[in-house]
Design a protein around this motif. Structure first.
Motif, mmCIF file in Angstrom:
data_model
loop_
_atom_site.group_PDB
_atom_site.id
_atom_site.type_symbol
_atom_site.label_atom_id
_atom_site.label_comp_id
_atom_site.label_asym_id
_atom_site.label_seq_id
_atom_site.Cartn_x
_atom_site.Cartn_y
_atom_site.Cartn_z
ATOM 1 N N LYS A 1 -39.108 4.718 3.889
ATOM 2 C CA LYS A 1 -38.453 3.420 4.034
ATOM 3 C C LYS A 1 -36.959 3.606 3.756
ATOM 4 O O LYS A 1 -36.529 4.656 3.280
ATOM 5 C CB LYS A 1 -39.059 2.392 3.068
ATOM 6 N N VAL A 2 -36.183 2.577 4.070
ATOM 7 C CA VAL A 2 -34.739 2.606 3.823
ATOM 8 C C VAL A 2 -34.438 1.673 2.659
ATOM 9 O O VAL A 2 -34.840 0.510 2.668
ATOM 10 C CB VAL A 2 -33.946 2.155 5.079
ATOM 11 N N GLN A 3 -33.749 2.196 1.635
ATOM 12 C CA GLN A 3 -33.360 1.385 0.481
ATOM 13 C C GLN A 3 -31.844 1.445 0.320
ATOM 14 O O GLN A 3 -31.269 2.533 0.229
ATOM 15 C CB GLN A 3 -34.025 1.916 -0.795
ATOM 16 N N ILE A 4 -31.217 0.279 0.284
ATOM 17 C CA ILE A 4 -29.762 0.195 0.157
ATOM 18 C C ILE A 4 -29.445 -0.380 -1.214
ATOM 19 O O ILE A 4 -29.884 -1.475 -1.553
ATOM 20 C CB ILE A 4 -29.159 -0.670 1.280
ATOM 21 N N ILE A 5 -28.713 0.376 -2.009
ATOM 22 C CA ILE A 5 -28.397 -0.064 -3.368
ATOM 23 C C ILE A 5 -27.417 -1.228 -3.286
ATOM 24 O O ILE A 5 -26.385 -1.127 -2.610
ATOM 25 C CB ILE A 5 -27.780 1.099 -4.188
ATOM 26 N N PRO A 6 -27.721 -2.366 -3.942
ATOM 27 C CA PRO A 6 -26.876 -3.564 -3.794
ATOM 28 C C PRO A 6 -25.518 -3.405 -4.473
ATOM 29 O O PRO A 6 -25.387 -3.561 -5.677
ATOM 30 C CB PRO A 6 -27.709 -4.663 -4.455
ATOM 31 N N GLY A 7 -24.535 -3.085 -3.691
ATOM 32 C CA GLY A 7 -23.181 -2.884 -4.214
ATOM 33 C C GLY A 7 -22.658 -1.551 -3.760
ATOM 34 O O GLY A 7 -22.349 -1.346 -2.599
ATOM 35 N N GLY A 8 -22.607 -0.595 -4.687
ATOM 36 C CA GLY A 8 -22.060 0.709 -4.345
ATOM 37 C C GLY A 8 -20.779 0.951 -5.115
ATOM 38 O O GLY A 8 -20.498 0.286 -6.121
ATOM 39 N N LEU A 9 -20.002 1.897 -4.632
ATOM 40 C CA LEU A 9 -18.763 2.287 -5.305
ATOM 41 C C LEU A 9 -17.568 1.646 -4.598
ATOM 42 O O LEU A 9 -17.300 1.938 -3.441
ATOM 43 C CB LEU A 9 -18.611 3.807 -5.304
ATOM 44 N N THR A 10 -16.885 0.752 -5.309
ATOM 45 C CA THR A 10 -15.623 0.221 -4.789
ATOM 46 C C THR A 10 -14.497 1.134 -5.239
ATOM 47 O O THR A 10 -14.339 1.397 -6.421
ATOM 48 C CB THR A 10 -15.364 -1.214 -5.287
ATOM 49 N N ARG A 11 -13.748 1.634 -4.276
ATOM 50 C CA ARG A 11 -12.574 2.456 -4.572
ATOM 51 C C ARG A 11 -11.338 1.609 -4.311
ATOM 52 O O ARG A 11 -11.282 0.857 -3.341
ATOM 53 C CB ARG A 11 -12.579 3.725 -3.720
ATOM 54 N N VAL A 12 -10.354 1.738 -5.185
ATOM 55 C CA VAL A 12 -9.184 0.860 -5.124
ATOM 56 C C VAL A 12 -7.897 1.674 -5.146
ATOM 57 O O VAL A 12 -7.765 2.636 -5.909
ATOM 58 C CB VAL A 12 -9.218 -0.180 -6.284
ATOM 59 N N ALA A 13 -6.965 1.295 -4.271
ATOM 60 C CA ALA A 13 -5.639 1.926 -4.253
ATOM 61 C C ALA A 13 -4.804 1.272 -5.348
ATOM 62 O O ALA A 13 -4.454 0.098 -5.249
ATOM 63 C CB ALA A 13 -4.993 1.729 -2.883
ATOM 64 N N LEU A 14 -4.504 2.000 -6.394
ATOM 65 C CA LEU A 14 -3.827 1.408 -7.556
ATOM 66 C C LEU A 14 -2.332 1.182 -7.329
ATOM 67 O O LEU A 14 -1.717 0.379 -8.013
ATOM 68 C CB LEU A 14 -4.045 2.288 -8.785
ATOM 69 N N LYS A 15 -1.756 1.898 -6.360
ATOM 70 C CA LYS A 15 -0.333 1.714 -6.072
ATOM 71 C C LYS A 15 -0.144 0.505 -5.171
ATOM 72 O O LYS A 15 -0.869 0.339 -4.182
ATOM 73 C CB LYS A 15 0.241 2.963 -5.394
ATOM 74 N N GLU A 16 0.814 -0.323 -5.507
ATOM 75 C CA GLU A 16 1.067 -1.534 -4.726
ATOM 76 C C GLU A 16 1.367 -1.179 -3.272
ATOM 77 O O GLU A 16 2.203 -0.320 -2.981
ATOM 78 C CB GLU A 16 2.246 -2.301 -5.325
ATOM 79 N N GLY A 17 0.643 -1.809 -2.352
ATOM 80 C CA GLY A 17 0.868 -1.593 -0.925
ATOM 81 C C GLY A 17 0.151 -0.392 -0.347
ATOM 82 O O GLY A 17 0.038 -0.264 0.870
ATOM 83 N N SER A 18 -0.376 0.507 -1.189
ATOM 84 C CA SER A 18 -1.020 1.717 -0.683
ATOM 85 C C SER A 18 -2.370 1.389 -0.054
ATOM 86 O O SER A 18 -3.092 0.514 -0.515
ATOM 87 C CB SER A 18 -1.214 2.721 -1.825
ATOM 88 N N LEU A 19 -2.708 2.142 1.007
ATOM 89 C CA LEU A 19 -3.997 1.984 1.674
ATOM 90 C C LEU A 19 -4.937 3.139 1.362
ATOM 91 O O LEU A 19 -6.075 3.154 1.824
ATOM 92 C CB LEU A 19 -3.793 1.907 3.199
ATOM 93 N N VAL A 20 -4.466 4.125 0.593
ATOM 94 C CA VAL A 20 -5.271 5.316 0.297
ATOM 95 C C VAL A 20 -5.997 5.123 -1.029
ATOM 96 O O VAL A 20 -5.374 5.052 -2.087
ATOM 97 C CB VAL A 20 -4.401 6.588 0.259
ATOM 98 N N VAL A 21 -7.325 5.031 -0.945
ATOM 99 C CA VAL A 21 -8.128 4.691 -2.128
ATOM 100 C C VAL A 21 -8.746 5.914 -2.795
ATOM 101 O O VAL A 21 -9.309 5.805 -3.876
ATOM 102 C CB VAL A 21 -9.266 3.708 -1.746
ATOM 103 N N ASN A 22 -8.677 7.082 -2.167
ATOM 104 C CA ASN A 22 -9.353 8.272 -2.679
ATOM 105 C C ASN A 22 -8.853 8.657 -4.060
ATOM 106 O O ASN A 22 -7.646 8.658 -4.314
ATOM 107 C CB ASN A 22 -9.145 9.455 -1.731
ATOM 108 N N SER A 23 -9.790 9.038 -4.933
ATOM 109 C CA SER A 23 -9.411 9.431 -6.297
ATOM 110 C C SER A 23 -8.509 10.649 -6.285
ATOM 111 O O SER A 23 -7.618 10.781 -7.127
ATOM 112 C CB SER A 23 -10.669 9.719 -7.121
ATOM 113 N N SER A 24 -8.701 11.540 -5.314
ATOM 114 C CA SER A 24 -7.864 12.733 -5.223
ATOM 115 C C SER A 24 -6.422 12.390 -4.856
ATOM 116 O O SER A 24 -5.520 13.205 -5.011
ATOM 117 C CB SER A 24 -8.447 13.698 -4.180
ATOM 118 N N GLN A 25 -6.220 11.168 -4.355
ATOM 119 C CA GLN A 25 -4.876 10.737 -3.957
ATOM 120 C C GLN A 25 -4.360 9.608 -4.860
ATOM 121 O O GLN A 25 -3.472 8.852 -4.473
ATOM 122 C CB GLN A 25 -4.896 10.251 -2.496
ATOM 123 N N GLY A 26 -4.928 9.490 -6.063
ATOM 124 C CA GLY A 26 -4.409 8.513 -7.035
ATOM 125 C C GLY A 26 -5.132 7.188 -7.085
ATOM 126 O O GLY A 26 -4.692 6.267 -7.770
#
Length: 469
Positions: free
Chosen positions: A433-458
């Protein structure tokens, strides 16, 4: 203006955020800043770190955690989950097809060369069907939002999706620090993920498995950037954490070294890339895998999750064909849209990309973690020129997409709440069966205006709440 997930244009809270907004308005910013520091200390003591490759300072780092949750309504989540399930089913059917009858190629919906000349396509998997017919046991589907009810799939992570340990630790930390918020808001649980993962993996054990399946997590070792996650998941599942040196093939089975001698394992949740899995089949100098494991796999005596060769399904050039792939295997249009994608391997599209480079995001087809990409609107003239040269020399290595106006969610700053761009990685388990975890990992760009959310990029992370309503 980007879509603000918490506030309307009149600065009123949207329905999912009303309970949190009212609570937050009664809190002092200074108290919340202190709570934020407490959360950081929790993460530091727990040892939740990651490594950044290619940096002079490659020491382990904490992923910044923001204590303002990202909240999604129950009705929004149901629509998202339906679209994700449709996509996951299509991906699994696609993998089964390209390693068997190749009907989608014969129908002219996907070019043969795109499959057969792709580094992620494994000829060794042709004619091979994994136990239970499941190729992608764990998938991380990256989702971005641009407006009310407007969601796009940014990427399909079908090889070894990471980050689930952060989702679990984020939730545990929030419940520890703000128990009152979980009484105010009916938030669906994610903390049962390790139990669901174990049951899901056990459900696709090989046919010859006798009794309770023995499950192990294969890690490249302590120097891998995601080692914390490998150890965490093995511990939480009650599975064994092993390296290649702990395993050997004995009597047609993969066996693990124990104090009682070698004991057979049935399911291997591998966090080692295909190339390193078996030195007798792939890279002969690899010490991370198990010599002969592919022979055991072909004989149907072990389940490898995710199956070898699944990387072709999250290749970014294949991604551009996902609308056709979903429709071909499900008979319906995709419920979740792709981001429009330009394949630089095609001369007309390459010409367009080079002419509009300053407006586009360009990514490597096999890239991940934010490495090797160009965000055109944020790039200097020199960076644009250098990237244009890369595109001209290896056009088939890249795809390009328009820069979407990603939605924002507030983060806590010293001056109070401030909007920042986010994406979302829900985790999907596939077995019988397919199970989808309700939610997941929200990644956030901490720099104002930035679109890059990856932890490796800040970037940082948030707890994601899906409400019961």
């Amino acid at each position: 203006m980007p879509f603000d997930e918490m506030l309307t244009s009149d600065s009123l809270p949207r329905a999912p955020y009303k309970g949190y907004f009212n609570w937050h308005s009664e809190q002092k910013t200074s108290d919340l800043i202190k709570k934020s520091r407490d959360a950081e200390n929790i993460f530091r003591k727990t040892g939740i770190t990651f490594a950044v490759y290619g940096k002079e300072d490659s020491s382990e780092r904490l992923i910044p955690f923001d204590i303002v949750p990202r909240i999604i309504s129950g009705s929004e989540w149901r629509k998202l989950a339906q679209g994700i399930e449709q996509r996951v089913m299509a991906l699994n059917a696609f993998l089964d097809d390209i390693y068997h009858k190749q009907e989608i190629i014969k129908a002219g919906r996907v070019p043969r060369a795109l499959i057969e000349k792709n580094d992620a396509f494994l000829p060794e998997m042709i004619g091979m069907r994994p136990p239970g017919g499941v190729y992608t046991h764990i998938i991380g589907t990256d989702i971005v939002r641009t407006g009310e009810g407007e969601f796009y799939v940014l990427e399909d992570n079908a090889r070894t999706p990471s980050g689930v340990s952060y989702m679990l630790e984020n939730r545990e930390t929030m419940m520890q620090m703000f128990p009152e918020l979980f009484h105010l808001n009916k938030v669906r649980p994610v903390e049962n993920y390790p139990k669901l993962l174990r049951h899901s993996l056990a459900a696709v054990a090989p046919p010859g498995c006798d009794g309770k399946p023995r499950i192990a997590v294969l890690t490249p070792g302590i120097f891998n950037s995601a080692y914390y996650e490998h150890a965490y998941l093995a511990d939480q599942m009650g599975a064994e954490l092993v390296e290649g040196s702990d395993l050997r093939v004995i009597n047609g089975k993969v066996a693990m070294r124990t104090v009682q001698g070698y004991e057979a394992i049935d399911v291997l949740y591998r966090r080692v890339d295909d190339d390193y899995l078996d030195p007798l089949t792939f890279l002969p100098n690899s010490t991370l895998g198990v010599p002969g494991i592919m022979d055991v796999y072909r004989a149907g005596n072990i389940t490898i999750a995710n199956a070898p060769g699944t990387g072709i399904a999250d290749d970014k050039a294949i991604y551009s064909y996902m609308p056709e792939i979903v429709e071909f295997y499900t008979g319906r249009k995709p419920m979740l849209e792709n981001v429009p994608t330009y394949r630089c391997s095609e001369p007309d599209m390459l010409k367009y990309v080079l002419e509009h480079l300053a407006e586009l995001v360009v990514k490597e087809v096999h890239g991940s973690g934010g490495y090797g990409m160009l965000v055109g609107p944020a790039a200097s003239k020199r960076e644009l020129n250098e990237f244009a040269a890369k595109l001209k020399s290896r056009p088939s290595n890249y795809i390009a997409q328009p820069t979407l106006s990603l939605s924002t969610v507030p983060i806590l700053t010293k001056k109070g709440l401030a909007p920042r761009h986010v994406d979302l990685r829900p985790y999907v388990l596939v077995s019988n069966k397919v199970q989808i975890i309700p939610g997941g990992l929200t990644r956030v760009a901490l720099k104002e205006g930035s679109l890059v959310v990856n932890s490796s990029q800040g970037g940082g992370t948030k707890d994601t709440w899906v409400l019961e309503d």
